[in-house]
Design an enzyme around this catalytic site. Structure first.
Site, PDB file in Angstrom:
ATOM      1  N   CYS A  76       1.619  10.336  -2.095  1.00  0.00           N
ATOM      2  CA  CYS A  76       2.157  12.079  -2.749  1.00  0.00           C
ATOM      3  C   CYS A  76       0.420  12.760  -1.988  1.00  0.00           C
ATOM      4  O   CYS A  76       0.658  12.457  -0.999  1.00  0.00           O
ATOM      5  CB  CYS A  76       2.240  11.804  -4.202  1.00  0.00           C
ATOM      6  SG  CYS A  76       2.999  13.821  -4.150  1.00  0.00           S
ATOM      7  N   HIS A 129       6.932   7.698  -4.663  1.00  0.00           N
ATOM      8  CA  HIS A 129       6.251   7.138  -6.168  1.00  0.00           C
ATOM      9  C   HIS A 129       6.994   6.273  -6.358  1.00  0.00           C
ATOM     10  O   HIS A 129       8.222   6.307  -6.703  1.00  0.00           O
ATOM     11  CB  HIS A 129       5.810   7.861  -7.137  1.00  0.00           C
ATOM     12  CG  HIS A 129       5.399   9.116  -6.744  1.00  0.00           C
ATOM     13  ND1 HIS A 129       4.019   9.433  -7.622  1.00  0.00           N
ATOM     14  CD2 HIS A 129       5.173  10.678  -6.834  1.00  0.00           C
ATOM     15  CE1 HIS A 129       3.344  10.806  -7.284  1.00  0.00           C
ATOM     16  NE2 HIS A 129       3.997  11.417  -6.783  1.00  0.00           N
ATOM     17  N   GLU A 149       6.704   3.580  -7.953  1.00  0.00           N
ATOM     18  CA  GLU A 149       6.191   3.056  -9.390  1.00  0.00           C
ATOM     19  C   GLU A 149       6.280   3.734 -10.319  1.00  0.00           C
ATOM     20  O   GLU A 149       7.066   3.259 -11.637  1.00  0.00           O
ATOM     21  CB  GLU A 149       4.193   3.691  -9.219  1.00  0.00           C
ATOM     22  CG  GLU A 149       4.061   4.924  -9.710  1.00  0.00           C
ATOM     23  CD  GLU A 149       3.923   6.023  -8.600  1.00  0.00           C
ATOM     24  OE1 GLU A 149       3.466   7.402  -9.029  1.00  0.00           O
ATOM     25  OE2 GLU A 149       4.027   5.211  -7.155  1.00  0.00           O
TER      26      GLU A 149
END
Length: 399
Positions: free
Chosen positions: A252, A368, A370
């Site tokens: 990001c 993202h 994760e």
């Protein structure tokens, strides 16, 4: 002093015997003097003589017993409270803060610290090898009128599960002059945060994007407020990583930082500057803020295509989360694209020297992974390859 003198004299005799007297059986000579030295050095029969530390014993470690605690700890005094405090508490008022007076027995404290480190290493497996140190700068959050530094456990868990040690660096201004104390660095993870400040962009000779103002700026107020200390820390670490070849995983905002440090440029606001833009950022109050997805087209023969190969069998498309209002406009030197959104906004890139097996990993992802562990198995592989690179970089540096 007599004890220390005897120990020094023993080693002097050992060296003299080897260099001057030249005994018939040097091995026996060394063994005899080392045995004598151990007896002088070992403070207690309870300790293994092969791991002895001179001048320390078990009594130098704090215990829960008052008599031991009193020996090693200085008296406490209360600090008067003035205004709001910075303690992070869950509920109710914060307790009065406690501070230690300067300890008078610094030598004893030093001895205790050495023995504590000794006991910790004794508990480690004999096959243990130092994990790669992955540095991550925290983020600031206002909670109940107090600022709290944090880093998402998604990242921490993935670093640790793949054999790394996550080193969290406070984003406070006073960390900047002490940053070298957190080195060495075997990997750098740079993740979400506010828009990058003009002050730090200018300091590093990077191109600054157009800025929003008025009502447009208020729409993304939580992003457009600069965090200069965090910028300073992350730019310094990323410049060091780029200079040394240290692996970088940037997500990001981190991907935008990596791009400008390599000479690229940024879109100041996608909604305003990109025609027919898809939604890249929902308002934080929107119920679909975390569940929002948009498609991306993955380019073949890229690390991203490799990580998600089990998904990209009959398609070149993934559906990813999105938390950004800025993005990459032009790619920096030596960087290659990996994926694009339908509106043409770049969603991933990598350094052309990418090779985790040789410790080379510099990747930028606008989404993202994760937060998408349940979406695709490839999301976890991103971190696996990153930590593989960190381990190999560490080996190449002979740390």
């Amino acid at each position: 002093m007599g004890h220390e003198h005897d120990l020094v004299r023993t080693f002097q005799e050992l060296l003299h015997g080897l260099l001057v007297a030249k005994p018939a059986d040097p091995f026996k000579h060394v063994q005899e003097h080392l045995s004598k030295a151990r007896k002088l050095a070992v403070p207690s029969d309870d300790m293994d003589p092969h791991f002895a530390i001179v001048g320390l014993d078990e009594r130098d470690i704090d215990t829960d017993e008052d008599r031991e605690h009193g020996k090693m700890c200085s008296p406490l005094y209360r600090v008067a409270r003035g205004g709001d405090d910075s303690d992070a508490t869950d509920e109710g008022p914060s307790p009065a803060r406690i501070s230690h007076k300067v300890p008078s027995k610094r030598r004893e404290l030093s001895k205790r610290s050495e023995l504590q480190r000794y006991k910790l290493t004794r508990e480690l497996s004999t096959t243990w090898t130092a994990p790669p140190r992955v540095l991550c700068v925290t983020r600031r959050h206002l909670r109940k009128g107090k600022y709290v530094d944090f880093l998402g456990e998604y990242h921490l868990d993935l670093i640790q599960e793949n054999g790394g040690a996550a080193i969290m660096i406070p984003r406070t201004a006073l960390t900047v002059p002490a940053l070298a104390e957190y080195l060495p660095m075997d990997g750098l993870l740079v993740v979400e945060g506010n828009d990058i400040s003009d002050e730090v962009l200018n300091k590093y000779g990077c191109s600054a994007p157009d800025r929003l103002d008025g009502e447009d700026a208020m729409k993304w107020a939580s992003d457009t407020e600069f965090d200069v200390p965090k910028d300073q820390l992350e730019f310094a670490l990323m410049r060091l990583a780029l200079d040394s070849g240290c692996p970088i995983l940037s997500l990001c905002r981190g991907s935008q930082m990596l791009n400008v440090l390599r000479g690229g440029t940024l879109i100041g606001d996608i909604e305003k500057e990109v025609p027919n833009a898809v939604v890249h950022l929902k308002d934080a109050s929107d119920p679909s803020y975390d569940s929002h997805r948009h498609p991306i087209r993955v380019l073949p023969n890229t690390p991203l295509a490799s990580w998600f190969d089990k998904t990209l069998i009959d398609t070149d498309e993934l559906s990813v989360n999105s938390y950004h209002h800025q993005g990459v406009r032009t790619l920096g030197k030596g960087l290659k694209p990996m994926a694009y959104a339908p509106d043409g906004v770049l969603e991933g890139f990598f350094d052309e020297q990418y090779n985790p097996s040789k410790g080379r990993f510099m990747v930028g992802l606008q989404f993202h992974p994760e937060r998408m562990m349940d979406d695709y198995p490839g999301c976890k592989i991103v971190y696996e390859d990153f930590l593989t690179a960190c381990k190999n970089f560490r080996k190449s540096r002979n740390f």
